[in-house]
Design a protein around this motif. Structure first.
Motif, PDB file in Angstrom:
ATOM      1  N   MET A  97       0.826  -1.208   0.000  1.00  0.00           N
ATOM      2  CA  MET A  97       0.000   0.000   0.000  1.00  0.00           C
ATOM      3  C   MET A  97       0.860   1.257   0.000  1.00  0.00           C
ATOM      4  O   MET A  97       0.539   2.248  -0.657  1.00  0.00           O
ATOM      5  N   HIS A  98       1.966   1.220   0.760  1.00  0.00           N
ATOM      6  CA  HIS A  98       2.870   2.368   0.736  1.00  0.00           C
ATOM      7  C   HIS A  98       3.474   2.532  -0.659  1.00  0.00           C
ATOM      8  O   HIS A  98       3.566   3.643  -1.188  1.00  0.00           O
ATOM      9  N   GLY A  99       3.874   1.405  -1.262  1.00  0.00           N
ATOM     10  CA  GLY A  99       4.403   1.471  -2.621  1.00  0.00           C
ATOM     11  C   GLY A  99       3.373   1.980  -3.609  1.00  0.00           C
ATOM     12  O   GLY A  99       3.704   2.666  -4.573  1.00  0.00           O
ATOM     13  N   LEU A 100       2.113   1.667  -3.360  1.00  0.00           N
ATOM     14  CA  LEU A 100       1.025   2.170  -4.200  1.00  0.00           C
ATOM     15  C   LEU A 100       1.013   3.700  -4.177  1.00  0.00           C
ATOM     16  O   LEU A 100       0.932   4.355  -5.224  1.00  0.00           O
ATOM     17  N   CYS A 101       1.108   4.261  -2.984  1.00  0.00           N
ATOM     18  CA  CYS A 101       1.101   5.727  -2.860  1.00  0.00           C
ATOM     19  C   CYS A 101       2.350   6.340  -3.491  1.00  0.00           C
ATOM     20  O   CYS A 101       2.276   7.389  -4.146  1.00  0.00           O
ATOM     21  N   PHE A 102       3.495   5.670  -3.300  1.00  0.00           N
ATOM     22  CA  PHE A 102       4.725   6.145  -3.937  1.00  0.00           C
ATOM     23  C   PHE A 102       4.572   6.113  -5.452  1.00  0.00           C
ATOM     24  O   PHE A 102       5.024   7.015  -6.161  1.00  0.00           O
ATOM     25  N   SER A 103       3.906   5.071  -5.943  1.00  0.00           N
ATOM     26  CA  SER A 103       3.683   4.935  -7.383  1.00  0.00           C
ATOM     27  C   SER A 103       2.712   5.985  -7.916  1.00  0.00           C
ATOM     28  O   SER A 103       2.853   6.448  -9.051  1.00  0.00           O
ATOM     29  N   ILE A 104       1.717   6.331  -7.102  1.00  0.00           N
ATOM     30  CA  ILE A 104       0.808   7.405  -7.519  1.00  0.00           C
ATOM     31  C   ILE A 104       1.591   8.691  -7.746  1.00  0.00           C
ATOM     32  O   ILE A 104       1.389   9.415  -8.726  1.00  0.00           O
ATOM     33  N   GLY A 105       2.517   8.960  -6.830  1.00  0.00           N
ATOM     34  CA  GLY A 105       3.385  10.125  -7.011  1.00  0.00           C
ATOM     35  C   GLY A 105       4.203  10.010  -8.280  1.00  0.00           C
ATOM     36  O   GLY A 105       4.385  10.984  -9.014  1.00  0.00           O
ATOM     37  N   GLY A 106       4.685   8.766  -8.558  1.00  0.00           N
ATOM     38  CA  GLY A 106       5.446   8.543  -9.780  1.00  0.00           C
ATOM     39  C   GLY A 106       4.617   8.667 -11.036  1.00  0.00           C
ATOM     40  O   GLY A 106       5.147   8.893 -12.119  1.00  0.00           O
ATOM     41  N   ALA A 107       3.286   8.517 -10.896  1.00  0.00           N
ATOM     42  CA  ALA A 107       2.389   8.646 -12.053  1.00  0.00           C
ATOM     43  C   ALA A 107       2.011  10.095 -12.306  1.00  0.00           C
ATOM     44  O   ALA A 107       2.091  10.587 -13.434  1.00  0.00           O
ATOM     45  N   ILE A 108       1.594  10.781 -11.247  1.00  0.00           N
ATOM     46  CA  ILE A 108       1.143  12.161 -11.433  1.00  0.00           C
ATOM     47  C   ILE A 108       2.312  13.119 -11.634  1.00  0.00           C
ATOM     48  O   ILE A 108       2.167  14.141 -12.311  1.00  0.00           O
ATOM     49  N   GLY A 109       3.475  12.772 -11.083  1.00  0.00           N
ATOM     50  CA  GLY A 109       4.631  13.657 -11.200  1.00  0.00           C
ATOM     51  C   GLY A 109       5.031  13.918 -12.646  1.00  0.00           C
ATOM     52  O   GLY A 109       5.033  15.074 -13.099  1.00  0.00           O
ATOM     53  N   PRO A 110       5.394  12.872 -13.414  1.00  0.00           N
ATOM     54  CA  PRO A 110       5.784  13.101 -14.810  1.00  0.00           C
ATOM     55  C   PRO A 110       4.695  13.757 -15.652  1.00  0.00           C
ATOM     56  O   PRO A 110       4.985  14.602 -16.501  1.00  0.00           O
ATOM     57  N   ALA A 111       3.433  13.346 -15.436  1.00  0.00           N
ATOM     58  CA  ALA A 111       2.340  13.933 -16.220  1.00  0.00           C
ATOM     59  C   ALA A 111       2.196  15.423 -15.923  1.00  0.00           C
ATOM     60  O   ALA A 111       2.057  16.249 -16.835  1.00  0.00           O
ATOM     61  N   ILE A 112       2.222  15.770 -14.628  1.00  0.00           N
ATOM     62  CA  ILE A 112       2.124  17.185 -14.241  1.00  0.00           C
ATOM     63  C   ILE A 112       3.342  17.953 -14.723  1.00  0.00           C
ATOM     64  O   ILE A 112       3.238  19.073 -15.243  1.00  0.00           O
ATOM     65  N   GLY A 113       4.518  17.346 -14.554  1.00  0.00           N
ATOM     66  CA  GLY A 113       5.745  18.031 -14.964  1.00  0.00           C
ATOM     67  C   GLY A 113       5.775  18.339 -16.446  1.00  0.00           C
ATOM     68  O   GLY A 113       6.117  19.456 -16.857  1.00  0.00           O
ATOM     69  N   SER A 114       5.420  17.352 -17.270  1.00  0.00           N
ATOM     70  CA  SER A 114       5.411  17.575 -18.723  1.00  0.00           C
ATOM     71  C   SER A 114       4.367  18.613 -19.118  1.00  0.00           C
ATOM     72  O   SER A 114       4.606  19.447 -20.002  1.00  0.00           O
ATOM     73  N   TYR A 115       3.201  18.582 -18.459  1.00  0.00           N
ATOM     74  CA  TYR A 115       2.152  19.563 -18.759  1.00  0.00           C
ATOM     75  C   TYR A 115       2.638  20.975 -18.442  1.00  0.00           C
ATOM     76  O   TYR A 115       2.469  21.907 -19.249  1.00  0.00           O
ATOM     77  N   ILE A 116       3.252  21.145 -17.284  1.00  0.00           N
ATOM     78  CA  ILE A 116       3.747  22.472 -16.889  1.00  0.00           C
ATOM     79  C   ILE A 116       4.841  22.938 -17.844  1.00  0.00           C
ATOM     80  O   ILE A 116       4.857  24.095 -18.277  1.00  0.00           O
ATOM     81  N   ALA A 117       5.766  22.027 -18.188  1.00  0.00           N
ATOM     82  CA  ALA A 117       6.867  22.397 -19.080  1.00  0.00           C
ATOM     83  C   ALA A 117       6.362  22.808 -20.456  1.00  0.00           C
ATOM     84  O   ALA A 117       6.866  23.766 -21.057  1.00  0.00           O
ATOM     85  N   GLN A 118       5.361  22.087 -20.972  1.00  0.00           N
ATOM     86  CA  GLN A 118       4.839  22.380 -22.307  1.00  0.00           C
ATOM     87  C   GLN A 118       4.028  23.667 -22.343  1.00  0.00           C
ATOM     88  O   GLN A 118       4.029  24.373 -23.354  1.00  0.00           O
ATOM     89  N   ASN A 119       3.345  23.989 -21.255  1.00  0.00           N
ATOM     90  CA  ASN A 119       2.439  25.139 -21.267  1.00  0.00           C
ATOM     91  C   ASN A 119       2.988  26.387 -20.581  1.00  0.00           C
ATOM     92  O   ASN A 119       2.564  27.499 -20.903  1.00  0.00           O
ATOM     93  N   TYR A 120       3.929  26.202 -19.653  1.00  0.00           N
ATOM     94  CA  TYR A 120       4.421  27.361 -18.899  1.00  0.00           C
ATOM     95  C   TYR A 120       5.939  27.490 -18.906  1.00  0.00           C
ATOM     96  O   TYR A 120       6.477  28.494 -18.467  1.00  0.00           O
ATOM     97  N   GLY A 121       6.623  26.469 -19.397  1.00  0.00           N
ATOM     98  CA  GLY A 121       8.074  26.533 -19.443  1.00  0.00           C
ATOM     99  C   GLY A 121       8.706  25.586 -18.435  1.00  0.00           C
ATOM    100  O   GLY A 121       8.067  25.137 -17.481  1.00  0.00           O
ATOM    101  N   ILE A 122       9.983  25.283 -18.640  1.00  0.00           N
ATOM    102  CA  ILE A 122      10.645  24.288 -17.808  1.00  0.00           C
ATOM    103  C   ILE A 122      10.967  24.793 -16.410  1.00  0.00           C
ATOM    104  O   ILE A 122      10.960  24.025 -15.436  1.00  0.00           O
ATOM    105  N   ASN A 123      11.235  26.087 -16.254  1.00  0.00           N
ATOM    106  CA  ASN A 123      11.548  26.604 -14.919  1.00  0.00           C
ATOM    107  C   ASN A 123      10.375  26.490 -13.948  1.00  0.00           C
ATOM    108  O   ASN A 123      10.563  26.080 -12.796  1.00  0.00           O
ATOM    109  N   PRO A 124       9.143  26.840 -14.361  1.00  0.00           N
ATOM    110  CA  PRO A 124       8.007  26.601 -13.461  1.00  0.00           C
ATOM    111  C   PRO A 124       7.861  25.130 -13.074  1.00  0.00           C
ATOM    112  O   PRO A 124       7.399  24.826 -11.970  1.00  0.00           O
TER     113      PRO A 124
END
Length: 392
Positions: free
Chosen positions: A139-166
């Motif tokens: 279950m702890h790994g599940l939560c860690f994995s959720i972070g691993g899932a939303i992190g890259p998706a959020i990061g790429s979205y921010i980089a594409q729409n607002y720039g890499i520094n944000p």
């Protein structure tokens, strides 16, 4: 011995621990899909394998220190140190303008995963009964994995729409939230000592916990695939026409999340060995599919199967590590397992990066060969189990 022996693993301390790990995971995973392209723009595209390899190098080097500090200074302060490093690095990436300093920062950033997961695993073992370790770590790994899932998706979205520094600043924000949670958690180490510089003096017998070497070997071999994936998938995704480079990581993590609802319980009920054999085989199959697919469909299918494999394997091998260790050396035991993990990821990333050398045609072959390396962990588990049954 678990504090309080709760009848349910779903307590407030465990929930806080999981939330902190989710945010921590999102923080450092957020930037990974965009780093290869960022490095190419800086003029260091031929060294993409070092992005992950250097990160895992310092993570591995720091494990003996984090293990000793976890067993003496306490679980909470060591967890906090890991998140603090993520916070600082997020603010430093935007001011780095040379390839050399970029790689230096990757070295520093590696200390984050060298500290927090070690102390977190020991904390789980402190607050959860032994017969529920597989479920809790799942279950702890599940939560860690959720972070691993939303992190890259959020990061790429921010980089594409607002720039890499944000994107980098957002990584720091997630780390801050993780720190706030950790600092409000109760310490579980029974005999906590005040920090002293003497704790940073590591003797040879404090580096590794030899009782858990079997788990470390399985971890090292099986996680070479993750190093290859982290290094090659961003460029391979772009080559296949996938705009959001975090899509692979989201697909694999979502499937990993789904299987973790049951995989930890299965490891507790049927044994670590049986579950690990299945998990390693699935991971090897997934990497083979990625190499043979050479299409968007093949990539996503491979991601889903890879998530299932790691979701089955990870809770079982983590629980096996704790099973093999002594209670007073849990920090060192988990550090040993994570050293092997970092060597596997870093070695896989380094070799994949230099064989790849920005030649896309080489990527499928790299995945196919790596699947055979992972499969060797499958045979090692079977041999170890046969040898121990024969000895008894």
């Amino acid at each position: 011995m678990a504090v309080g022996h709760p009848t349910s693993i779903y307590t407030v301390p465990f929930a806080l621990l999981c939330l902190s790990s989710l945010l921590f995971s999102a923080s450092f995973n957020m930037i990974i899909p965009e780093l290869p392209n960022h490095l190419s723009k800086m003029g260091g595209g031929e060294h993409k394998g070092l992005i992950i390899a250097l990160f895992t190098l310092t993570a591995g080097i720091s494990r003996p220190f984090s293990g000793k500090l976890t067993d003496r200074w306490g679980r909470v302060p060591v967890m906090a140190v890991g998140s603090v490093v993520c916070f600082i690095c997020g603010f430093l990436y935007p001011v780095v303008s040379s390839v050399a300093f970029f790689f230096l920062l990757r070295l520093v950033h590696g200390f984050s995963t060298g500290f927090k997961p070690t102390a977190t695993s020991a904390y789980v073992a402190d607050i959860i009964p032994q017969n529920r370790w597989g479920e809790a770590l799942g279950m702890h790994g599940l939560c860690f994995s959720i972070g691993g899932a939303i992190g890259p998706a959020i990061g790429s979205y921010i980089a594409q729409n607002y720039g890499i520094n944000p994107m980098f600043y957002s990584s720091s924000l997630f780390a801050v939230l993780s720190i706030v949670i950790v600092l409000n958690m109760r310490e579980t180490l029974p005999r906590k000592e005040s920090f002293s510089l003497a704790m940073l003096q590591i003797r040879r017998d404090e580096v590794l916990e030899f009782r858990v070497l079997p788990a470390a070997i399985v971890t090292l071999l099986s996680y070479t695939g993750y190093g290859v994936i982290l290094t090659l998938i961003p460029d391979w995704s772009e080559h296949l026409g996938i705009g959001n480079k975090g899509l692979f990581f989201t697909a694999y993590t979502l499937s990993s999340i789904m299987i973790r609802f049951v995989s930890g319980k299965v490891a507790d009920r049927y044994g670590r060995i049986k579950v690990m054999v299945v998990g390693v085989f699935i991971v090897a199959l997934a990497v083979l599919i990625i190499g043979l697919g050479e299409s968007v469909e093949g990539l996503i299918l491979g991601a889903i199967i890879y998530g299932i494999g790691t979701g089955v394997l990870s809770p079982a091998v983590n629980a096996w590590t704790i099973d093999l260790s002594l209670p007073q050396h849990r920090g060192k035991a988990m550090a040993t397992m994570y050293i092997a993990l970092e060597i596997g990821i870093g070695g896989g990333a380094l070799l994949a990066g230099y064989v790849y050398a920005d030649h896309l045609s080489r990527i499928p072959s790299i995945f196919i060969v790596n699947s055979l390396i992972i499969l060797s962990a499958f045979f090692y588990i079977i041999f170890w189990n046969w040898k121990n049954k024969t000895a008894t």
